[in-house]
Design an enzyme around this catalytic site. Structure first.
Site, PDB file in Angstrom:
ATOM      1  N   HIS A 191      -2.245  -7.588   2.435  1.00  0.00           N
ATOM      2  CA  HIS A 191      -2.158  -8.173   3.788  1.00  0.00           C
ATOM      3  C   HIS A 191      -3.243  -7.667   4.740  1.00  0.00           C
ATOM      4  CE1 HIS A 191      -0.015  -5.034   6.313  1.00  0.00           C
ATOM      5  NE2 HIS A 191       0.298  -4.572   5.130  1.00  0.00           N
TER       6      HIS A 191
ATOM      7  N   ASN B 251      -7.225   4.449   9.361  1.00  0.00           N
ATOM      8  CA  ASN B 251      -6.746   3.197   9.951  1.00  0.00           C
ATOM      9  C   ASN B 251      -6.755   3.206  11.472  1.00  0.00           C
ATOM     10  OD1 ASN B 251      -4.696   5.095   8.891  1.00  0.00           O
ATOM     11  ND2 ASN B 251      -3.283   3.909  10.141  1.00  0.00           N
TER      12      ASN B 251
ATOM     13  N   GLY C  87       0.819  -1.210   0.000  1.00  0.00           N
ATOM     14  CA  GLY C  87       0.000   0.000   0.000  1.00  0.00           C
ATOM     15  C   GLY C  87       0.855   1.264   0.000  1.00  0.00           C
ATOM     16  N   THR C  88       1.975   1.218   0.684  1.00  0.00           N
ATOM     17  CA  THR C  88       2.857   2.379   0.754  1.00  0.00           C
ATOM     18  C   THR C  88       3.345   2.738  -0.651  1.00  0.00           C
ATOM     19  OG1 THR C  88       3.556   1.763   2.978  1.00  0.00           O
ATOM     20  CG2 THR C  88       5.023   3.236   1.772  1.00  0.00           C
TER      21      THR C  88
ATOM     22  N   SER D 192      -3.795  -2.953  -0.308  1.00  0.00           N
ATOM     23  CA  SER D 192      -2.680  -3.779   0.162  1.00  0.00           C
ATOM     24  C   SER D 192      -3.240  -5.129   0.585  1.00  0.00           C
ATOM     25  CB  SER D 192      -2.009  -3.089   1.345  1.00  0.00           C
ATOM     26  OG  SER D 192      -0.984  -3.904   1.846  1.00  0.00           O
TER      27      SER D 192
ATOM     28  N   THR E 202       9.924  -8.461 -12.197  1.00  0.00           N
ATOM     29  CA  THR E 202       9.262  -9.763 -12.326  1.00  0.00           C
ATOM     30  C   THR E 202       8.183  -9.901 -11.264  1.00  0.00           C
ATOM     31  OG1 THR E 202      11.260 -10.691 -13.254  1.00  0.00           O
ATOM     32  CG2 THR E 202       9.671 -12.266 -12.377  1.00  0.00           C
TER      33      THR E 202
ATOM     34  N   GLN F  98      -7.673   0.167   4.073  1.00  0.00           N
ATOM     35  CA  GLN F  98      -8.392  -0.451   5.204  1.00  0.00           C
ATOM     36  C   GLN F  98      -9.794  -0.952   4.846  1.00  0.00           C
ATOM     37  OE1 GLN F  98      -7.386  -1.388   8.086  1.00  0.00           O
ATOM     38  NE2 GLN F  98      -5.379  -0.402   8.151  1.00  0.00           N
TER      39      GLN F  98
ATOM     40  N   CYS G 205       3.011   1.328  12.255  1.00  0.00           N
ATOM     41  CA  CYS G 205       4.259   1.955  11.841  1.00  0.00           C
ATOM     42  C   CYS G 205       4.770   2.944  12.878  1.00  0.00           C
ATOM     43  CB  CYS G 205       4.060   2.679  10.515  1.00  0.00           C
ATOM     44  SG  CYS G 205       3.312   1.630   9.299  1.00  0.00           S
TER      45      CYS G 205
HETATM   46  N1  PLP Z   1      -2.560   3.064   4.167  1.00  0.00           N
HETATM   47  C1  PLP Z   1      -3.239   2.681   5.242  1.00  0.00           C
HETATM   48  C2  PLP Z   1      -4.544   3.361   5.564  1.00  0.00           C
HETATM   49  C3  PLP Z   1      -2.750   1.673   6.070  1.00  0.00           C
HETATM   50  O1  PLP Z   1      -3.429   1.320   7.155  1.00  0.00           O
HETATM   51  C4  PLP Z   1      -1.524   1.063   5.738  1.00  0.00           C
HETATM   52  C5  PLP Z   1      -0.937   0.025   6.595  1.00  0.00           C
HETATM   53  O2  PLP Z   1      -1.145  -0.009   7.787  1.00  0.00           O
HETATM   54  C6  PLP Z   1      -0.849   1.491   4.580  1.00  0.00           C
HETATM   55  C7  PLP Z   1      -1.403   2.496   3.808  1.00  0.00           C
HETATM   56  C8  PLP Z   1       0.445   0.889   4.169  1.00  0.00           C
HETATM   57  O3  PLP Z   1       0.244  -0.383   3.593  1.00  0.00           O
HETATM   58  P1  PLP Z   1       1.461  -1.400   3.471  1.00  0.00           P
HETATM   59  O4  PLP Z   1       1.697  -1.940   4.828  1.00  0.00           O
HETATM   60  O5  PLP Z   1       0.995  -2.448   2.528  1.00  0.00           O
HETATM   61  O6  PLP Z   1       2.605  -0.638   2.937  1.00  0.00           O
END
Ligand code: PLP
Length: 396
Positions: free
Chosen positions: A203, A153, A74-75, A201, A239, A181, A327
């Site tokens: 996960h 989040n 997601g980042t 994302s 890849t 989310q 994070c």
């Molecule tokens: N955006 C939101 C709202 C999130 O909650 C998160 C992860 O906690 C991310 C982005 C980042 O996702 P990733 O962990 O896949 O980089």
């Protein structure tokens, strides 16, 4: 509690891989490990699996397969949306976003400011809600992108994306949303939402870490930012993470089904947990609007306690929760989300996020409701403000 038992209330940080997802991905490590770009059948069959996964995530988003760019997380998707908007519109150096975004946006926005871009950080009110009128006013001639998350989040507060998208459209500005989310919790129809770019994302929806995606509306400008091979239709080289993509596809199907099957139960369980905590412990406040809110998320402040201490005590009982976004765990700085909502450091410091999933059971909630009141009572007794705070236990 056996040593291995984990009572998991941190599903906004990450989720367990669904058994069906694991089953779908494993063959791509053990038997079908060819390169999907290879011309021979051993590779091209893998390419077929990637194509099927793309169809499955496109179905989740109600978009065309060509509008899906797989990324690593997601980042990366969020960073890519910002980069892309700036690179493809060189005359535009202004971004509008909110003060409560994930650090993926906050940190990147701050970096862009150091590089000479201007960022408008929209405030939120005490319930964590946005002033859409202010957003409207903030858009300028040189605005390259508006980026507003779908749901927060930390608090679960949901933003009015359709309304924001309509404003951006009327002003001719690209609109990105971080919807990381939301899959399996809110409907995710990109046409109905009206967004140009959307980040996910895997996960967060019961698939493994290391795979994400960026939806890019057909016709929206695109500048490649990871250059190499022609993967992702030339939009992101490298890849493919085949097993991750296959897992993401399978998880997307489950998430779609879960909207009907799982969400009502998760919401009832979350509300029972929240009401149970608030009725058995004094001086607990909910952070953020009650609705619209993600059905699995509860963010609560416990007066007279520090979240770090609460989480440590919960951990001793096998309960996983968090004090904000994963994070920022480990830093004692108050949450930037609660600070933006006007909370004092004292209020923020005692806040805990509890987030459920379809795997959360009544037994787990009962266990939490039994363990939490004595933890808070003991911490308050030990704190200098002990005399002011008391807890009264009731049966959960
Ligand atoms: N955006 C939101 C709202 C999130 O909650 C998160 C992860 O906690 C991310 C982005 C980042 O996702 P990733 O962990 O896949 O980089």
């Amino acid at each position: 509690m056996s040593d291995e038992t984990v009572y998991y209330f941190d599903n906004n940080a990450t989720t367990r891989v669904a058994p069906e997802v694991l089953e779908a991905l494993l063959p791509f490590y053990t038997q079908q490990w060819g390169n999907p770009s290879s011309a021979y059948k051993f590779g091209s069959h893998v390419g077929d699996a990637v194509a099927e996964a793309r169809e499955q995530v496109a179905a989740l988003l109600n978009c065309d397969v060509k509008e899906v760019v797989f990324t690593s997380c997601g980042t990366e998707s969020n960073n890519a949306a910002f980069n892309n908007a700036l690179l493809s519109q060189p005359g535009r150096r202004h971004i509008v976003t909110t003060a409560v975004e994930h650090s993926a946006n906050i940190k990147f926005g701050q970096t862009l400011e150091k590089r000479g871009c201007e960022v408008t950080w929209l405030p939120v009110d005490s319930l964590g809600e946005l002033d859409v009128h202010l957003l409207h006013e903030s858009i300028r001639e040189d605005t390259a992108l508006v980026s507003v998350m779908y749901a927060n989040n930390e608090t679960g507060v949901v933003f009015p994306l359709e309304e924001i998208a309509a404003i951006c459209r009327s002003k001719g500005v690209l609109f990105h949303t971080d919807a990381v989310q939301t899959p399996g919790k809110l409907p995710l129809d990109v046409c109905a939402l009206g967004v140009d770019f959307l980040s996910l994302s895997a996960h967060k929806l019961h698939a493994p870490k290391g795979i994400g995606l960026l939806y890019c509306r057909k016709g929206a400008p695109w500048q490649p930012y990871v250059m190499g091979g022609g993967q992702e239709m030339g939009r992101r080289g490298g890849t493919e993470n085949v097993a991750g993509m296959v897992a993401f596809g399978r998880a997307s199907k489950l998430a779609m089904a879960g909207l009907e099957n799982d969400v009502p139960r998760i919401r009832v369980l979350r509300d029972r947990m929240e009401e149970g905590i608030m009725s058995s412990i004094s001086e607990v406040t909910r952070n953020g609007a009650r609705e619209p809110r993600l059905p699995n998320t509860s963010n609560l402040s416990f007066a007279g306690c520090e979240a770090e201490a609460i989480l440590l005590m919960l951990d001793r009982d096998g309960i996983c929760a968090s004090s904000g976004s994963a994070c920022t765990t480990g830093s004692l700085a108050p949450s930037h989300v609660l600070t933006a909502m006007g909370h004092t450091p004292e209020q923020s410091i005692g806040s805990v996020r509890l987030s459920l999933s379809k795997y959360t059971t009544d037994t787990e909630v009962d266990y939490l409701l039994k363990k939490l009141p004595p933890i808070i009572r003991n911490l308050r007794k030990a704190s200098p403000k002990a005399a002011e705070s008391t807890t009264q236990e009731v049966s959960p």
